[in-house]
Design a protein around this motif. Structure first.
Motif, PDB file in Angstrom:
ATOM      1  N   THR A  34       0.811  -1.176  -0.013  1.00  0.00           N
ATOM      2  CA  THR A  34       0.110   0.123  -0.073  1.00  0.00           C
ATOM      3  C   THR A  34       0.822   1.327  -0.072  1.00  0.00           C
ATOM      4  O   THR A  34       0.612   2.233  -0.685  1.00  0.00           O
ATOM      5  N   LEU A  63      -8.081  -0.258   4.441  1.00  0.00           N
ATOM      6  CA  LEU A  63      -7.364   1.036   4.113  1.00  0.00           C
ATOM      7  C   LEU A  63      -7.241   1.913   5.143  1.00  0.00           C
ATOM      8  O   LEU A  63      -6.293   2.535   5.527  1.00  0.00           O
ATOM      9  N   ASN A 169     -10.312  -1.882  -4.989  1.00  0.00           N
ATOM     10  CA  ASN A 169      -9.189  -2.644  -5.198  1.00  0.00           C
ATOM     11  C   ASN A 169      -8.948  -2.892  -6.661  1.00  0.00           C
ATOM     12  O   ASN A 169      -9.845  -2.394  -7.327  1.00  0.00           O
ATOM     13  N   PHE A 210      -5.418   1.037  -2.722  1.00  0.00           N
ATOM     14  CA  PHE A 210      -5.346  -0.414  -2.910  1.00  0.00           C
ATOM     15  C   PHE A 210      -5.750  -0.777  -4.624  1.00  0.00           C
ATOM     16  O   PHE A 210      -5.720  -2.097  -4.706  1.00  0.00           O
ATOM     17  N   THR A 218      -7.258  -8.000   0.216  1.00  0.00           N
ATOM     18  CA  THR A 218      -7.675  -7.008   1.132  1.00  0.00           C
ATOM     19  C   THR A 218      -8.522  -7.969   2.291  1.00  0.00           C
ATOM     20  O   THR A 218      -8.700  -7.599   3.343  1.00  0.00           O
TER      21      THR A 218
END
Ligand code: AMP
Ligand code: FES
Ligand code: ZN
Ligand code: ZN
Length: 309
Positions: A34, A63, A169, A210, A218
């Motif tokens: 990240t 996140l 994502n 992401f 995730t």
């Protein structure tokens, strides 16, 4: 299977990276990835004031957790759209999602967030507004997207944040890309990027840290980090084309691990070419006469027109 770093039992295997990691090294790897994306795409500086849009789902909560862990000054925003499916035997989706955000923040003393209740602020919930405009014909998702984008930008501007981040994502980005290519939406293609710079005073900078991480990555992070989130999809999303694209891409990924990543990263390289650049520069935006947010329409923006009708 053993962790490639320490040899202990691996808890997660990423075929596309030929990498298996244990419960200590996987979260470490995930955080590092990240941070790398934030730096690689110059999303924001270490001292930036970051507004994170949190939906109560796994990606945005993960996140938020990662950004706080990295020491960023980050503030949450939850938009309560008023999606309640109880009359159809489902859940009160927006309230359940909101509760996940509240619970997450309650266990982290540094977590601060704002809630915008669409019905309370604008007089109608998202489904009510969509019903009025479309008289129940189509799905409300495009109106929902319009409302979310507007509210996110408004809160980011009013609070003088440097950047707005979302939990999109790789699966989200690859599916959006797939749809945009399938229908050759060149304007959308030009604007699909890990980071979108601010446009004047009106449009705040946006970033998706992401964008290179798979949805299952995730999900694995939230599991290991013990983050509870809303498992249900939005009830309106059922049967949505974006979900079909995701399924198609997942089938391809299954047969050839890394397909989604290659597809997306290849696009980012191609994006630098002139064809896309021209499209990106071709849109002129002027302030909406009512709310002042940038719009491609000459007088009222699409959001304000929504409440005019
Ligand atoms: P989705 O479009 O539902 O896949 O969500 C993509 C991203 O938009 C999430 O990761 C969040 O960052 C943000 N988001 C979606 N819904 C909301 C919401 N109701 N409030 C705040 N942010 C949201
Ligand atoms: Fe907007 Fe489902 S989240 S329609
Ligand atoms: Zn290990
Ligand atoms: Zn407006």
């Amino acid at each position: 299977m053993k962790c490639l770093k320490c040899g202990r039992p691996a808890v997660f295997h990423m075929r596309h990276h030929k990498l298996a990691l244990c419960e200590i090294h996987y979260p470490e790897w995930f955080v590092k990835q990240t941070e790398r994306a934030i730096q690689k795409y110059r999303m924001f500086d270490p001292g930036a004031r970051v507004l994170i849009a949190v939906s109560g789902g796994k990606d945005s909560l993960a996140l938020w957790d990662v950004l706080m862990g990295l020491g960023y000054a980050v503030h949450g925003l939850y938009i309560d759209l008023g999606i309640d499916w109880r009359h159809k035997g489902g859940i009160d989706y927006s309230s359940v999602s909101r509760e996940k955000v509240v619970q997450f923040a309650a266990t982290r003393p540094e977590a601060r967030f704002t809630v915008v209740d669409v019905a309370a602020e604008y007089g109608e919930s998202m489904p009510q507004a969509a019903q009025r405009i479309r008289r129940g014909r189509d799905k409300p998702c495009s109106i929902c997207g319009l409302i979310k984008r507007h509210v996110m930008n408004r809160v980011a501007r009013d609070g003088d944040y440097d950047v707005l981040v979302t939990g999109h994502n790789l699966d989200d980005e690859a599916a959006a890309l797939f749809g945009n290519v399938l229908h050759w939406k060149t304007g959308y293609l030009a604007r699909q990027a890990p980071v979108l710079p601010a446009q004047g005073e009106g449009l705040v900078r946006k970033a998706k840290p992401f964008c290179r991480l798979y949805e299952r990555e995730t999900a694995a992070y939230t599991l290991i980090a013990g983050i509870d989130y809303v498992y249900a999809e939005c009830p309106y999303a059922i049967g949505a084309t974006s979900l079909r694209y995701k399924e198609t891409l997942s089938q391809m990924e299954h047969q050839a691990p890394g397909t989604k990543l290659q597809f997306y990263l290849g696009f980012l390289r191609a994006r630098k070419e002139a064809f896309f650049r021209e499209r990106a520069e071709g849109v002129t935006l002027t302030p909406c006469h009512n709310c002042g947010q940038p719009s491609s329409a000459p007088d009222l923006c699409a959001f304000c027109r929504l409440w005019e009708r």
